[in-house]
Design an enzyme around this catalytic site. Structure first.
Site, PDB file in Angstrom:
ATOM      1  N   GLU A   1      -1.721  -5.451  -4.320  1.00 31.73           N
ATOM      2  CA  GLU A   1      -1.205  -4.291  -4.333  1.00 31.73           C
ATOM      3  C   GLU A   1       0.136  -4.359  -4.313  1.00 31.73           C
ATOM      4  O   GLU A   1       0.724  -4.926  -3.223  1.00 31.73           O
ATOM      5  CB  GLU A   1      -1.844  -3.282  -3.335  1.00 31.73           C
ATOM      6  CG  GLU A   1      -3.333  -3.063  -3.971  1.00 31.73           C
ATOM      7  CD  GLU A   1      -3.560  -2.712  -5.264  1.00 31.73           C
ATOM      8  OE1 GLU A   1      -2.794  -1.980  -5.883  1.00 31.73           O
ATOM      9  OE2 GLU A   1      -4.415  -3.116  -5.756  1.00 31.73           O
TER      10      GLU A   1
ATOM     11  N   CYS B   1       5.377   2.908  -1.390  1.00 31.10           N
ATOM     12  CA  CYS B   1       5.116   2.509  -2.794  1.00 31.10           C
ATOM     13  C   CYS B   1       4.812   3.869  -3.572  1.00 31.10           C
ATOM     14  O   CYS B   1       5.084   3.778  -4.650  1.00 31.10           O
ATOM     15  CB  CYS B   1       3.781   1.538  -2.687  1.00 31.10           C
ATOM     16  SG  CYS B   1       2.351   2.223  -1.925  1.00 31.10           S
TER      17      CYS B   1
HETATM   18  P1  NAD Z   1       7.082  -8.307   0.606  1.00 32.01           P
HETATM   19  O1  NAD Z   1       6.512  -8.749  -0.376  1.00 32.01           O
HETATM   20  O2  NAD Z   1       8.601  -8.610   0.954  1.00 32.01           O
HETATM   21  O3  NAD Z   1       6.148  -8.791   1.804  1.00 32.01           O
HETATM   22  C1  NAD Z   1       5.047  -8.226   1.999  1.00 32.01           C
HETATM   23  C2  NAD Z   1       3.952  -9.597   2.871  1.00 32.01           C
HETATM   24  O4  NAD Z   1       4.185 -10.684   2.259  1.00 32.01           O
HETATM   25  C3  NAD Z   1       4.715  -9.825   4.400  1.00 32.01           C
HETATM   26  O5  NAD Z   1       4.056  -9.986   5.392  1.00 32.01           O
HETATM   27  C4  NAD Z   1       5.478 -11.034   4.000  1.00 32.01           C
HETATM   28  O6  NAD Z   1       5.906 -11.884   5.039  1.00 32.01           O
HETATM   29  C5  NAD Z   1       4.696 -11.791   2.862  1.00 32.01           C
HETATM   30  N1  NAD Z   1       5.000 -12.804   2.126  1.00 32.01           N
HETATM   31  C6  NAD Z   1       6.416 -12.954   1.952  1.00 32.01           C
HETATM   32  N2  NAD Z   1       6.567 -14.134   1.048  1.00 32.01           N
HETATM   33  C7  NAD Z   1       5.311 -14.614   1.226  1.00 32.01           C
HETATM   34  C8  NAD Z   1       4.952 -15.863   0.393  1.00 32.01           C
HETATM   35  N3  NAD Z   1       5.906 -16.742  -0.212  1.00 32.01           N
HETATM   36  N4  NAD Z   1       3.526 -16.343   0.599  1.00 32.01           N
HETATM   37  C9  NAD Z   1       2.745 -15.367   1.424  1.00 32.01           C
HETATM   38  N5  NAD Z   1       3.247 -14.198   1.726  1.00 32.01           N
HETATM   39  C10 NAD Z   1       4.417 -13.914   1.768  1.00 32.01           C
HETATM   40  O7  NAD Z   1       6.936  -6.654   0.600  1.00 32.01           O
HETATM   41  P2  NAD Z   1       7.544  -5.686   2.067  1.00 32.01           P
HETATM   42  O8  NAD Z   1       9.009  -5.522   2.014  1.00 32.01           O
HETATM   43  O9  NAD Z   1       6.985  -5.981   3.327  1.00 32.01           O
HETATM   44  O10 NAD Z   1       6.942  -4.272   1.627  1.00 32.01           O
HETATM   45  C11 NAD Z   1       7.355  -3.395   0.655  1.00 32.01           C
HETATM   46  C12 NAD Z   1       6.761  -3.719  -0.679  1.00 32.01           C
HETATM   47  O11 NAD Z   1       5.341  -3.207  -0.639  1.00 32.01           O
HETATM   48  C13 NAD Z   1       7.187  -2.534  -1.945  1.00 32.01           C
HETATM   49  O12 NAD Z   1       7.198  -3.237  -2.983  1.00 32.01           O
HETATM   50  C14 NAD Z   1       6.293  -1.692  -1.745  1.00 32.01           C
HETATM   51  O13 NAD Z   1       6.094  -0.869  -2.941  1.00 32.01           O
HETATM   52  C15 NAD Z   1       4.779  -2.449  -1.654  1.00 32.01           C
HETATM   53  N6  NAD Z   1       3.854  -1.739  -1.285  1.00 32.01           N
HETATM   54  C16 NAD Z   1       2.908  -1.415  -2.067  1.00 32.01           C
HETATM   55  C17 NAD Z   1       1.466  -0.582  -1.723  1.00 32.01           C
HETATM   56  C18 NAD Z   1       0.508  -0.470  -2.790  1.00 32.01           C
HETATM   57  O14 NAD Z   1      -0.577  -0.090  -2.111  1.00 32.01           O
HETATM   58  N7  NAD Z   1       0.673  -0.688  -4.032  1.00 32.01           N
HETATM   59  C19 NAD Z   1       1.605  -0.192   0.010  1.00 32.01           C
HETATM   60  C20 NAD Z   1       2.718  -0.484   0.394  1.00 32.01           C
HETATM   61  C21 NAD Z   1       3.895  -1.243   0.153  1.00 32.01           C
END
Ligand code: NAD
Length: 530
Positions: free
Chosen positions: A302, A336
């Protein structure tokens, strides 16, 4: 007046595991007793700030040399929690523990698994304000936003436990004569659960609970911006009686630990919520077969949004202004589902902007511990990115209000409205994830729909109109996973608004809906001759 707060319902109940699912009520903080209790919870949690938390692998507590410091975004000198930092070397022990636990947990009855999840929900309900206070400090949620996050977590406990019990009774559509035909939703294996920081309790817990109630075991890597609330949640699971190794708690960097877990041959699925960039990276990595890997890894991804609210000329304009303000600026626009584009019919454009400016200027920015309407953005990097988008917005449009940092030690940004933003421009297309709203003028409803659909995302959207025809057209043509009519585009409720997006917003997994647990299981069909 309650600004940027979800609707208030009744007082919390306790422990209802049977009967129809209902959502957890929110607190009414106009009630002095509730406000006093919340202040007491904040004082209690404040006294626990700065403590150290361990990795938990197979039930064992471990320390590492490298640490992650979680900071209070509203007061960046304040350490919320110090966490161990799992590296690549911790992937194998975590996987071994999760695989071992899977042997027994996958064979534990669904009733027992559901009971654990119900108990977890009960414990959380009894400590709701304490968990809310952790969110106030760790991610700068105001009281109502923290309430919404913890309430949703309780909802997930109640909802997914019921869903697991329902799924266990699934039947084949027909029985062949001379056979007994059955369908069994069995667990997948070890899942990597990778949540974001913005719903650090609900999304982290939701993906974890759906995993374990279905019989899987988990390697949980919380976001480095919000590991403390995850540590508290894992403590709760342990207190509820979770066997060792069912959830292995491993804060760590996404790029090293996260990447290595995703790539591991024994990882059966990845439940991820986060940005589009990281989601696509995980999707690609998961598609590569590692030596010894026996399955196609399942990905539940997501991702981001660029959500729009369309306001038609015949809409109730006051209601639309209120909905746009709440959806754009609640939790500093870091949802989001946040409204980052308001698409306004040209016939009401000037009036809408005038009312919106007045409404947004009432929003107080400040310390969420004091329950300011909005707090700080998550970290310094994020603040810089948001401010650079605002600079771009100044070139592409006209600042109506905000447009700069707000006072304070933390990462505070004034709620910013930028008008006259052209379709297809950078701030109209890219997710900003902060308190910045682009306002776009539309020539009419067709044009508004065309603008709304013209991004690569498709998460949430809303339409304000009094026309039935236009509502029907929006249902047909507005291509988003979660559409709202005559209400804001944030605030999805478990059970009522299964949540997940189209296009680059994700795999449309619909958390909090009746299809969600299918993603954490595989169906085994058995035809037995009788
Ligand atoms: P992010 O993608 O930076 O990080 C999300 C998670 O992924 C973190 O735990 C991070 O440590 C991990 N991660 C980062 N690089 C990785 C890799 N190479 N391999 C595995 N894991 C890795 O996102 P964020 O800043 O934590 O959250 C904000 C984003 O989340 C926004 O884009 C928002 O729209 C989205 N979001 C979406 C929903 C939804 O339901 N669609 C809900 C909440 C947030």
């Amino acid at each position: 007046m309650a600004i940027l707060e979800p609707p208030v319902r009744t007082e919390p109940r306790s422990g209802l595991h049977s009967g129809p699912f209902t959502t957890e009520p929110f607190f009414d903080f106009r009630n002095d007793d509730n406000a006093r209790r919340m202040r007491a919870a904040i004082t209690k949690v404040r006294a626990q700030l700065g403590r150290e938390y361990d990795l938990i692998i197979g039930g064992k507590r471990l320390k590492t040399g490298d640490k992650i410091k979680s900071l209070n975004p509203a007061k960046s000198s304040e350490i919320v929690g110090i966490h161990q930092k799992a590296g690549k070397e911790h992937v194998e022990p975590a996987m071994t523990a999760a695989l071992k636990a899977f042997e027994s947990w996958s064979r534990t009855s669904v009733e027992e698994r559901a009971a654990l999840v119900f108990r977890t929900g009960d414990l959380l309900r009894s400590r709701k304000m304490e968990f809310m206070a952790w969110l106030v400090f760790e991610v700068s949620k105001n009281w109502a936003e923290a309430d919404a996050d913890v309430s949703e977590t309780i909802d997930f406990c109640e909802f997914y436990a019921r869903e697991a019990l329902r799924l266990a009774k699934a039947q084949t559509p027909i029985q062949l004569p001379g056979e007994h035909d059955t369908l069994h939703y069995i667990p997948l294996g070890v899942g990597a659960v990778i949540p974001p920081w913005n719903f650090p309790c609900a999304i982290m817990a939701g993906m974890t609970l759906a995993s374990i109630v279905s019989g899987n075991t988990v390697i949980l890597k919380p976001s480095s911006d919000s590991p403390t609330i995850a540590a508290k949640f894992v403590e709760l699971l342990e207190e509820a009686g979770m066997p060792e190794g069912v959830v292995n708690f491993c804060p760590g960097s996404g790029a090293s630990f996260g990447d290595a877990v995703v790539a591991h041959s024994k990882t059966r699925y990845i439940a991820f919520t986060g940005s589009r960039e990281v989601g696509l990276h995980i999707n690609k990595a998961a598609a590569t077969q590692a030596p010894g890997q026996l399955w196609i890894k399942r990905t539940i991804l997501e991702m981001g949004g660029k959500d729009a609210i369309i306001v038609d000329a015949d809409a109730d304009i006051d209601s639309a202004v209120e909905g746009v303000a709440q959806a754009a600026f609640g939790f500093q626009g870091q949802k989001c589902s946040a409204c980052s584009r308001a698409i306004i019919d040209e016939r009401i454009y000037d009036k809408f902007l005038q009312l919106l400016k007045a409404r947004v200027e009432k929003i107080q920015v400040g310390d969420p511990a004091e329950n300011a309407n909005i707090g700080a953005v998550i970290n310094e990097g994020s603040m810089k990115t948001i401010l650079s988008y605002i600079e771009q917005g100044k070139k592409d449009g006209r600042i109506i209000t905000g447009g700069e940092r707000a006072e304070g030690e933390g990462y505070f940004i004034k709620p910013t409205v930028i008008a006259d933003i052209p379709p297809k421009s950078k701030i109209e297309q890219e997710e900003i994830f902060g308190p910045v709203l682009a306002v776009i003028k539309a020539r009419g409803f067709d044009h508004a729909l065309e603008i709304a659909n013209d991004t690569e995302f498709g998460l949430t959207g809303a339409v304000y109109t009094s026309s039935r025809d236009k509502i029907e057209r929006a249902i047909q043509e507005f291509h988003v996973g979660n559409l709202y009519i005559n209400r804001k585009c944030t605030g999805a409720m478990v059970g009522a608004h299964p949540f997940g997006g189209f296009n680059m917003s994700g795999t449309d997994s619909k958390s909090g809906g009746p299809d969600y647990l299918y993603l954490f299981t595989q169906a085994k069909s058995v035809g037995e001759k009788i």
